[in-house]
Design a protein around this motif. Structure first.
Motif, PDB file in Angstrom:
ATOM      1  N   MET A 140       0.851  -0.839  -0.130  1.00 47.96           N
ATOM      2  CA  MET A 140       0.426  -0.530   0.175  1.00 47.96           C
ATOM      3  C   MET A 140       1.116   1.231  -0.248  1.00 47.96           C
ATOM      4  O   MET A 140       0.476   2.399  -0.448  1.00 47.96           O
ATOM      5  CB  MET A 140      -0.778   0.261   0.956  1.00 47.96           C
ATOM      6  CG  MET A 140      -2.223  -1.147   1.025  1.00 47.96           C
ATOM      7  SD  MET A 140      -3.083  -1.452   2.666  1.00 47.96           S
ATOM      8  CE  MET A 140      -3.419  -0.126   2.760  1.00 47.96           C
ATOM      9  N   ARG A 141       1.744   1.473   0.731  1.00 44.25           N
ATOM     10  CA  ARG A 141       3.240   2.170   0.638  1.00 44.25           C
ATOM     11  C   ARG A 141       3.425   2.367  -0.362  1.00 44.25           C
ATOM     12  O   ARG A 141       3.526   4.021  -0.917  1.00 44.25           O
ATOM     13  CB  ARG A 141       3.932   2.272   2.201  1.00 44.25           C
ATOM     14  CG  ARG A 141       4.618   3.755   1.816  1.00 44.25           C
ATOM     15  CD  ARG A 141       5.258   3.764   3.105  1.00 44.25           C
ATOM     16  NE  ARG A 141       6.598   2.381   3.228  1.00 44.25           N
ATOM     17  CZ  ARG A 141       6.838   1.714   4.104  1.00 44.25           C
ATOM     18  NH1 ARG A 141       5.641   1.059   4.554  1.00 44.25           N
ATOM     19  NH2 ARG A 141       7.549   1.082   4.092  1.00 44.25           N
ATOM     20  N   ALA A 142       3.758   1.207  -0.654  1.00 40.07           N
ATOM     21  CA  ALA A 142       4.542   1.388  -2.345  1.00 40.07           C
ATOM     22  C   ALA A 142       3.762   2.150  -3.609  1.00 40.07           C
ATOM     23  O   ALA A 142       3.881   2.485  -4.264  1.00 40.07           O
ATOM     24  CB  ALA A 142       5.060   0.112  -3.052  1.00 40.07           C
ATOM     25  N   ALA A 143       2.352   1.572  -3.558  1.00 41.58           N
ATOM     26  CA  ALA A 143       1.274   2.279  -4.428  1.00 41.58           C
ATOM     27  C   ALA A 143       1.270   3.568  -4.305  1.00 41.58           C
ATOM     28  O   ALA A 143       0.964   4.194  -5.298  1.00 41.58           O
ATOM     29  CB  ALA A 143      -0.167   1.564  -4.319  1.00 41.58           C
ATOM     30  N   ARG A 144       1.176   3.871  -2.925  1.00 36.15           N
ATOM     31  CA  ARG A 144       1.284   5.476  -2.447  1.00 36.15           C
ATOM     32  C   ARG A 144       2.207   6.376  -3.074  1.00 36.15           C
ATOM     33  O   ARG A 144       2.209   7.756  -3.937  1.00 36.15           O
ATOM     34  CB  ARG A 144       0.814   5.551  -1.346  1.00 36.15           C
ATOM     35  CG  ARG A 144       0.591   7.097  -0.679  1.00 36.15           C
ATOM     36  CD  ARG A 144       0.052   7.171   0.221  1.00 36.15           C
ATOM     37  NE  ARG A 144       1.139   6.948   1.112  1.00 36.15           N
ATOM     38  CZ  ARG A 144       2.505   7.177   1.681  1.00 36.15           C
ATOM     39  NH1 ARG A 144       2.063   8.930   1.261  1.00 36.15           N
ATOM     40  NH2 ARG A 144       3.182   6.405   2.366  1.00 36.15           N
ATOM     41  N   LEU A 145       3.505   5.771  -3.036  1.00 43.06           N
ATOM     42  CA  LEU A 145       4.671   6.378  -3.781  1.00 43.06           C
ATOM     43  C   LEU A 145       4.951   6.418  -5.009  1.00 43.06           C
ATOM     44  O   LEU A 145       5.542   7.117  -5.606  1.00 43.06           O
ATOM     45  CB  LEU A 145       5.826   5.824  -3.019  1.00 43.06           C
ATOM     46  CG  LEU A 145       5.854   6.351  -1.295  1.00 43.06           C
ATOM     47  CD1 LEU A 145       6.623   5.888  -0.341  1.00 43.06           C
ATOM     48  CD2 LEU A 145       5.249   7.627  -0.575  1.00 43.06           C
ATOM     49  N   GLY A 146       4.022   5.512  -5.622  1.00 47.55           N
ATOM     50  CA  GLY A 146       4.822   5.154  -7.034  1.00 47.55           C
ATOM     51  C   GLY A 146       5.709   4.151  -6.951  1.00 47.55           C
ATOM     52  O   GLY A 146       6.250   4.234  -7.915  1.00 47.55           O
ATOM     53  N   ALA A 147       5.845   3.666  -6.189  1.00 51.68           N
ATOM     54  CA  ALA A 147       7.781   2.541  -6.253  1.00 51.68           C
ATOM     55  C   ALA A 147       6.843   0.794  -6.217  1.00 51.68           C
ATOM     56  O   ALA A 147       7.884   0.359  -5.926  1.00 51.68           O
ATOM     57  CB  ALA A 147       8.202   2.853  -4.816  1.00 51.68           C
ATOM     58  N   LEU A 148       6.176   0.859  -7.456  1.00 55.55           N
ATOM     59  CA  LEU A 148       5.563  -0.313  -7.453  1.00 55.55           C
ATOM     60  C   LEU A 148       6.213  -0.702  -9.096  1.00 55.55           C
ATOM     61  O   LEU A 148       6.308  -0.638  -9.203  1.00 55.55           O
ATOM     62  CB  LEU A 148       4.581  -0.672  -8.012  1.00 55.55           C
ATOM     63  CG  LEU A 148       2.947  -0.615  -6.837  1.00 55.55           C
ATOM     64  CD1 LEU A 148       1.470  -0.588  -6.594  1.00 55.55           C
ATOM     65  CD2 LEU A 148       3.797  -1.585  -5.972  1.00 55.55           C
ATOM     66  N   ALA A 149       7.038  -1.847  -8.473  1.00 55.45           N
ATOM     67  CA  ALA A 149       8.488  -2.079  -9.921  1.00 55.45           C
ATOM     68  C   ALA A 149       8.420  -3.187  -9.331  1.00 55.45           C
ATOM     69  O   ALA A 149       8.916  -4.111  -8.390  1.00 55.45           O
ATOM     70  CB  ALA A 149       9.501  -1.588  -9.151  1.00 55.45           C
ATOM     71  N   GLU A 150       8.991  -4.692 -11.129  1.00 53.87           N
ATOM     72  CA  GLU A 150       9.251  -5.908 -10.751  1.00 53.87           C
ATOM     73  C   GLU A 150      10.802  -6.100 -10.240  1.00 53.87           C
ATOM     74  O   GLU A 150      11.047  -7.146  -9.262  1.00 53.87           O
ATOM     75  CB  GLU A 150       8.954  -6.859 -11.711  1.00 53.87           C
ATOM     76  CG  GLU A 150       8.176  -6.905 -12.297  1.00 53.87           C
ATOM     77  CD  GLU A 150       7.643  -6.807 -13.527  1.00 53.87           C
ATOM     78  OE1 GLU A 150       8.861  -7.481 -13.870  1.00 53.87           O
ATOM     79  OE2 GLU A 150       6.957  -7.522 -14.444  1.00 53.87           O
ATOM     80  N   ASP A 151      11.782  -5.270 -10.395  1.00 56.87           N
ATOM     81  CA  ASP A 151      12.668  -5.222  -9.397  1.00 56.87           C
ATOM     82  C   ASP A 151      12.916  -5.099  -7.900  1.00 56.87           C
ATOM     83  O   ASP A 151      13.933  -5.267  -7.475  1.00 56.87           O
ATOM     84  CB  ASP A 151      14.030  -4.350 -10.427  1.00 56.87           C
ATOM     85  CG  ASP A 151      14.260  -4.601 -11.508  1.00 56.87           C
ATOM     86  OD1 ASP A 151      14.065  -6.107 -11.836  1.00 56.87           O
ATOM     87  OD2 ASP A 151      13.858  -3.951 -12.577  1.00 56.87           O
ATOM     88  N   ILE A 152      12.282  -4.429  -7.206  1.00 62.26           N
ATOM     89  CA  ILE A 152      11.546  -4.135  -5.840  1.00 62.26           C
ATOM     90  C   ILE A 152      11.162  -5.663  -5.056  1.00 62.26           C
ATOM     91  O   ILE A 152      10.218  -5.597  -5.336  1.00 62.26           O
ATOM     92  CB  ILE A 152      11.393  -3.111  -5.381  1.00 62.26           C
ATOM     93  CG1 ILE A 152      11.839  -1.667  -6.057  1.00 62.26           C
ATOM     94  CG2 ILE A 152      10.986  -2.828  -4.011  1.00 62.26           C
ATOM     95  CD1 ILE A 152      11.332  -1.207  -5.377  1.00 62.26           C
ATOM     96  N   LEU A 153      12.631  -6.079  -4.441  1.00 65.83           N
ATOM     97  CA  LEU A 153      11.315  -7.577  -4.201  1.00 65.83           C
ATOM     98  C   LEU A 153      11.015  -7.785  -2.780  1.00 65.83           C
ATOM     99  O   LEU A 153      12.429  -6.769  -1.759  1.00 65.83           O
ATOM    100  CB  LEU A 153      13.131  -8.879  -4.259  1.00 65.83           C
ATOM    101  CG  LEU A 153      13.093  -9.194  -5.457  1.00 65.83           C
ATOM    102  CD1 LEU A 153      14.297  -9.565  -5.957  1.00 65.83           C
ATOM    103  CD2 LEU A 153      12.038  -9.006  -6.467  1.00 65.83           C
ATOM    104  N   LEU A 154      10.518  -7.418  -1.629  1.00 66.76           N
ATOM    105  CA  LEU A 154       9.705  -7.071  -0.201  1.00 66.76           C
ATOM    106  C   LEU A 154      10.091  -8.817  -0.022  1.00 66.76           C
ATOM    107  O   LEU A 154       9.525 -10.691  -0.144  1.00 66.76           O
ATOM    108  CB  LEU A 154       8.759  -7.249  -0.519  1.00 66.76           C
ATOM    109  CG  LEU A 154       7.678  -6.765   1.022  1.00 66.76           C
ATOM    110  CD1 LEU A 154       8.814  -5.777   1.481  1.00 66.76           C
ATOM    111  CD2 LEU A 154       6.449  -6.604   0.418  1.00 66.76           C
ATOM    112  N   LEU A 155      10.347  -9.004   1.720  1.00 62.75           N
ATOM    113  CA  LEU A 155      10.921  -9.917   2.549  1.00 62.75           C
ATOM    114  C   LEU A 155      10.199  -9.792   3.518  1.00 62.75           C
ATOM    115  O   LEU A 155      10.667  -8.658   4.322  1.00 62.75           O
ATOM    116  CB  LEU A 155      12.202 -10.662   2.375  1.00 62.75           C
ATOM    117  CG  LEU A 155      11.705 -12.447   3.368  1.00 62.75           C
ATOM    118  CD1 LEU A 155      11.651 -13.096   3.113  1.00 62.75           C
ATOM    119  CD2 LEU A 155      13.850 -11.753   3.875  1.00 62.75           C
TER     120      LEU A 155
END
Length: 358
Positions: A140-155
């Motif tokens: 949700m925070r990444a979507a608000r900041l426009g940071a949705l990217a395939e190269d950002i892996l979340l753990l």
């Protein structure tokens, strides 16, 4: 065989160690700062059986002439924000360990998420480890900041072994751990955020960053006194300490370098917090003087030096006439006393409401 553990007591202020507990630290003379620390002794022959280190930032384990080492093989990674590059000393250094501290809600996670977006946009891969939020909350925070990217892996993980294994397997261009106070080593005693866990976790991540040439950013909490939570030795372990400050009721945020092994420790970066995250302020003087009223009495524009650049700021002063010999004693409950004094002085001077005896 399980390695044995020796018990010592570590000062949370200076990082000094002593074999016995005492009310006062024998090194820095601070009171009530010694906490129990269990250090594991390595197994006999562990060094001999361990695999040789790969030649990363730390290089091989054999001595190498200083003239044969070149820094061109590990260039800094430039970010899109010039203000953050300035604070870091010119960009992200491979194999560096950076600690980012600040009050809750000041924007530490926002800053690092947007920095991760810039690294991913430049062709690098980012591993974002969240120990405080779930995958959905970070999304949700990444979507608000426009940071949705395939190269950002979340753990979403707090186990140090799993985090180190993920960093070694992915080998990202940047790793972010939010936060170091939530990471725990299962081989050590103590809860998350204790002196034992914070110290050993940071030291292990430092070794990993140097050996694999992977920059790692750590988020650090602060205490009510404004210092970074955990042992003071944490600030000595890392390469760079960045402190984020500002009034949460205002939009301006300052990122100040408190320590930097790769650049000046006196630089600051100026950012503005908006609906879509942080934005850098390339001209801080214009932002600081946007609401300045130079025509009003009691105001002046002065030049101050922050790091390597001059800044224009507005200085305001207010003097009131006091009736009687001593100023009245005021007590505030649930409100900042200095702010109360300032408001009463403005009402008296500008509003014509006599508050001298209030």
């Amino acid at each position: 065989m399980v390695p044995k553990a020796s018990i010592t007591f570590v000062c949370t202020e200076c990082g000094g160690e002593t074999l016995r507990w005492a009310g006062q630290c024998p090194h820095c003379q601070a009171w009530n700062t010694l906490q129990e620390f269990q250090a594991r002794k390595p197994e006999p022959g562990r060094r001999a059986r361990s695999e040789p280190r790969q030649s990363g930032v730390g290089g091989s384990s054999r001595p190498v002439p200083l003239t044969e080492i070149t820094s061109d093989s590990a260039p800094r990674r430039q970010l899109a924000w010039g203000e953050l590059n300035r604070v870091l000393g010119g960009g992200i250094v491979p194999g560096s360990l950076v600690l980012v501290g600040g009050e809750p809600g000041i924007g530490k996670s926002t800053l690092l998420m947007q920095a991760a977006r810039q690294v991913a946009g430049g062709g690098g891969q980012v591993l974002y480890v969240s120990g405080e939020e779930s995958n959905q909350q970070v999304h949700m925070r990444a979507a608000r900041l426009g940071a949705l990217a395939e190269d950002i892996l979340l753990l979403a993980e707090t186990d140090l072994d799993a985090i180190c294994e993920a960093i070694t397997a992915v080998r990202p261009g940047l790793a972010v751990i939010d936060s170091i106070q939530t990471v725990t080593d299962p081989g050590l005693s103590g809860t998350a955020g204790s002196v034992t866990q914070v110290r050993e976790s940071a030291a292990r991540l430092m070794r990993l960053a140097k050996e694999e040439a992977i920059p790692i950013f750590l988020v650090g909490h602060v205490t009510k006194e404004g210092a970074i939570a955990g042992p003071r030795v944490l600030e000595h372990i890392v390469d760079t300490v960045l402190f984020m400050e500002g009034d949460r009721r205002q939009e301006l945020r300052l990122v100040r370098a408190m320590k930097n092994r790769f650049g000046s420790a006196e630089e600051i970066g100026v950012f503005a917090m908006g609906e879509h995250g942080l934005e850098e302020v390339p001209d801080p003087s214009a932002a600081l003087l946007s609401n300045a009223t130079t025509s009003s009495p009691g105001t002046a524009i002065v030049v101050v030096i922050e790091g390597t650049r001059p800044l224009l700021i507005e200085v305001q002063s207010l003097v009131n006439k006091k009736e009687g010999g001593y100023p009245p004693r005021r007590v505030a409950n649930g409100f900042d006393l200095n702010r109360l004094h300032m408001l009463l002085a403005v009402l008296d001077r500008r509003g014509g409401v006599p508050m001298g005896e209030a």
